[in-house]
Enzyme design. Sequence first.
Site, PDB file in Angstrom:
ATOM      1  NE  ARG A  65       1.417  -0.999   7.638  1.00  0.00           N
ATOM      2  CZ  ARG A  65       1.247  -0.363   8.669  1.00  0.00           C
ATOM      3  NH1 ARG A  65       0.532  -1.083   9.852  1.00  0.00           N
ATOM      4  NH2 ARG A  65       1.347   0.851   8.907  1.00  0.00           N
ATOM      5  CB  THR A  66       5.598  -2.297   1.921  1.00  0.00           C
ATOM      6  OG1 THR A  66       4.183  -2.282   2.013  1.00  0.00           O
ATOM      7  CG2 THR A  66       5.922  -2.938   0.554  1.00  0.00           C
ATOM      8  CE  LYS A  93      25.504  14.347  -2.630  1.00  0.00           C
ATOM      9  NZ  LYS A  93      26.832  13.589  -2.579  1.00  0.00           N
ATOM     10  NE  ARG A 115       5.633   1.791  -0.862  1.00  0.00           N
ATOM     11  CZ  ARG A 115       4.567   1.465   0.237  1.00  0.00           C
ATOM     12  NH1 ARG A 115       4.683   2.349   1.164  1.00  0.00           N
ATOM     13  NH2 ARG A 115       3.908   0.536   0.189  1.00  0.00           N
ATOM     14  CG  HIS A 143       0.918  -1.832  -2.656  1.00  0.00           C
ATOM     15  ND1 HIS A 143       1.999  -2.762  -2.711  1.00  0.00           N
ATOM     16  CD2 HIS A 143       0.921  -1.183  -1.418  1.00  0.00           C
ATOM     17  CE1 HIS A 143       2.654  -2.708  -1.343  1.00  0.00           C
ATOM     18  NE2 HIS A 143       1.949  -1.660  -0.571  1.00  0.00           N
TER      19      HIS A 143
HETATM   20  C1  NCD Z   1      -0.565   1.415   1.677  1.00  0.00           C
HETATM   21  C2  NCD Z   1       0.071   2.051   0.590  1.00  0.00           C
HETATM   22  O1  NCD Z   1       1.348   2.264   0.914  1.00  0.00           O
HETATM   23  O2  NCD Z   1      -0.255   2.170  -0.539  1.00  0.00           O
HETATM   24  N1  NCD Z   1       0.163   0.882   2.819  1.00  0.00           N
HETATM   25  C3  NCD Z   1       0.697  -0.232   2.810  1.00  0.00           C
HETATM   26  O3  NCD Z   1       1.518  -0.751   1.870  1.00  0.00           O
HETATM   27  N2  NCD Z   1       0.499  -1.338   3.753  1.00  0.00           N
HETATM   28  C4  NCD Z   1      -1.795   2.086   2.110  1.00  0.00           C
HETATM   29  C5  NCD Z   1      -1.489   3.528   2.703  1.00  0.00           C
HETATM   30  O4  NCD Z   1      -0.517   4.081   2.716  1.00  0.00           O
HETATM   31  O5  NCD Z   1      -2.480   3.901   2.935  1.00  0.00           O
END
Ligand code: NCD
Length: 321
Positions: A65-66, A93, A115, A143
């Site tokens: 999703r993100t 590497k 991320r 997040h």
């Molecule tokens: C979450 C995350 O990556 O922190 N998911 C997301 O971004 N939609 C929650 C999760 O991984 O459970």
Amino acid sequence: MPRDPTPSSFSHRHLLGIEDLSPDDINLLLDLADSYVALNRRAEKKRDLLRGRTQINMFFESSTRTRTSFELAGKRLGADVINMAPSTSAIKKGETLVDTAATLNAMHPDLLIVRHPDSGAVKLLARSVRAAVINAGDGSHEHPTQALLDALTIRRRLGRLSGLTVAICGDIAHSRVARSNILLLNTMGARVRLVAPPTLLPTRVDRYGVEVHHDMTEGLKDADIVMMLRLQTERMQGSFVPSQREYFQFYGLTYEKIAHARSDALIMHPGPMNRGIEIDSEVADDINRSAILDQVEMGVAVRQACLELLTGNLDHPEHNQ
Ligand code: NCD
């Protein structure tokens, strides 16, 4: 309609966490995101607000999703979007995060979406680049765009955030989603309850300014929102629950448990869901109660708003040391 960029009162150079945002910042982001929801429902979704800008998505952890929504958000605003795949990059590497950042910086990107499995890594990277950096999740720390999209979902469904009772249930200890949501909801005047077994609560939970429950019946009582979280086994060393079957029995969201919340309580989940572990399949798919797919839709709009506001600050003299 999203408007042309005007000097805004959003003064941040990066979006690293909800902890840096004021109620005005949050309202500004949510109002702008709201206008993008309508645009995204039209056949012609594209604007050229970010034309000439380069956005690099750096996801050192998996994501559906993100990552997709940041890519769509950037493309719909006219940016050139590149996805860096760490599994095939020089990180493999032995290059450090800071050296990777310096390398990318030399190519003059405008936006870096990052991320990373380590808490604090995104902030570290932000210190060595000129681009605006958005934290797309760092370890179990923050997040911020997830909390913003959750807030937009709630605001559109229930008309407000202030005064609502939100029960966040499950693996709070390992959840950056929970942390960002607690910060945002507290800032906006909602009441937060955490519902989890003691092993899945963060240490020093008393610092969070929330109610804590170990029992779903009590924790869900009269809640307006029930937000479920996945067991994040990838961040666990050892086992935190006796068995998944037992976990579902005590903490999995079923119709029986949701009956303790308000009769119109909304069910939310950031995804990915583990059906039959933290949530019953039927409950997750209940079109009258579940806002889970709304959350995904709001994700694109919120990310467009973040990209717009941060890009508007890129050429600010104070940000160009
Ligand atoms: C979450 C995350 O990556 O922190 N998911 C997301 O971004 N939609 C929650 C999760 O991984 O459970």
